[in-house]
Design an enzyme around this catalytic site. Structure first.
Site, short mmCIF file in Angstrom:
data_model
loop_
_atom_site.label_atom_id
_atom_site.label_comp_id
_atom_site.label_asym_id
_atom_site.label_seq_id
_atom_site.Cartn_x
_atom_site.Cartn_y
_atom_site.Cartn_z
N THR A 181 -43.02 -30.77 14.76
CA THR A 181 -44.42 -31.16 14.94
C THR A 181 -45.19 -30.54 13.79
O THR A 181 -45.34 -29.33 13.68
CB THR A 181 -44.97 -30.66 16.28
OG1 THR A 181 -44.22 -31.25 17.34
CG2 THR A 181 -46.44 -31.05 16.44
N LYS B 47 -47.84 -37.41 18.28
CA LYS B 47 -47.49 -36.12 18.88
C LYS B 47 -48.75 -35.31 19.17
O LYS B 47 -48.82 -34.56 20.16
CB LYS B 47 -46.55 -35.34 17.96
CG LYS B 47 -46.10 -33.99 18.54
CD LYS B 47 -45.34 -34.15 19.85
CE LYS B 47 -44.96 -32.79 20.46
NZ LYS B 47 -43.92 -32.08 19.72
N LYS C 80 -49.84 -23.49 17.27
CA LYS C 80 -49.79 -24.19 15.97
C LYS C 80 -50.13 -25.67 16.15
O LYS C 80 -50.94 -26.23 15.39
CB LYS C 80 -48.41 -24.02 15.36
CG LYS C 80 -48.15 -24.80 14.08
CD LYS C 80 -47.38 -26.11 14.31
CE LYS C 80 -45.99 -25.86 14.85
NZ LYS C 80 -45.23 -27.12 15.04
#
Length: 292
Positions: A102, A177, A245
């Site tokens: 990701t 995502k 993150k």
């Protein structure tokens, strides 16, 4: 050319919580594997199963014609793909390179453009499903890049997941995502609050789950992570540090589009407090500890 077991050598970089299971599934599917991880000892079980370990991304690029990466942070992705001894510098023409980390849509587009100049086919294909989905080859895979390249490596994706969707041009997989992480972020707050509420009301949380997990409140997190909360099992299927993150990326992308995301911002602030309290390497279900 469609990548079959007969004409494919897969290079895999990143054998962490999810990567290790993904390599297992590719080996079981019959693909030859060349793997690299920063710590060889973490890959010993994969080597015992027949994967060949090499000492650098450069060696992976030299030996494989389909390369999958799933590492920690966008900075890791950039180093592995764009560094002097990285994949693009050393990859062969016609190689398929699939980043399943990701990462940022901007970086995915940059890698795609630089790869195209070298006649290398780059796809961004982040995944969802956690450690369970990786172990059972039931990942959701969201793919950006050229459709013909996606179709060529579809057999490889099918060894890893069951919900495999082509989303559009380079970066589209990463944007998808972000949608996934935004939905999870607020949902995790609700799941934790529901379990803590049940406990404070004197209910049996396990029994409560039987009623609510299959109804309108149902979600993957409620079915798979709430039981871990109840059992005080905070081992990572997905690390808090990596979720922070992801949320940081999503917040930046939303801001760039002029979009306010209050639910996402709240979730990020709560998880950041947990990380600062020493929980960064716990699983995302450890958000439950915020109330405890």
């Amino acid at each position: 050319m469609v990548q079959t077991k007969q004409n494919t050598t897969i290079g895999f970089i990143g054998t962490g919580v999810m990567g290790k299971s993904m390599v297992n599934n590719l080996i079981e599917a019959g693909y030859p594997l060349v793997i690299y991880s920063r710590t060889k000892t973490k890959a010993e079980s994969l080597i015992e199963q027949g994967a060949k370990w090499v000492q650098s991304p450069k060696e992976v690029a030299e030996r494989a014609n389909v390369i999958i990466t799933i590492v920690g942070y966008p900075s890791d992705v950039e180093e592995i793909y764009l560094g002097e001894n990285g994949l693009l510098e050393n990859g062969r023409k016609g190689t398929y390179m699939i980043d399943m980390t990701t990462s940022t849509p901007t970086l995915a587009k940059k890698i795609y453009l630089e790869a195209a100049q070298k006649q290398i086919h780059a796809l961004d294909a982040p995944v969802s499903g956690g450690d369970i989905g990786a172990r059972e080859a039931r990942l959701s895979i969201m793919v950006g890049g050229e459709k013909e390249h996606f179709e060529a490596v579809s057999p490889v994706f099918e060894a890893l997941g069951t919900n495999i969707v082509y989303q559009g041009e380079a970066g589209a997989g990463q944007h998808t995502k972000m949608c996934n992480q935004i939905a999870i972020a607020s949902n995790m707050i609700g799941v934790c609050e529901a379990i803590v509420y049940a406990e404070k009301a004197g209910l049996y949380p396990e029994t409560v789950l039987k009623s609510i997990s299959s109804g309108a409140a149902g979600s993957w997190s409620l079915s798979n992570l709430a039981p871990r909360m109840i059992e005080d099992n905070f081992e990572p299927g997905f690390y808090i540090k990596h979720f922070i993150k992801d949320m940081t990326i999503a917040l930046a992308e939303a801001e760039a589009m002029g979009m306010d995301t209050p639910g996402l911002a709240l979730a990020q602030s709560l998880y950041t407090r947990l990380a600062q309290a020493g929980e960064e390497n716990s699983g995302t279900q450890a958000l439950y500890k915020y109330w405890k």
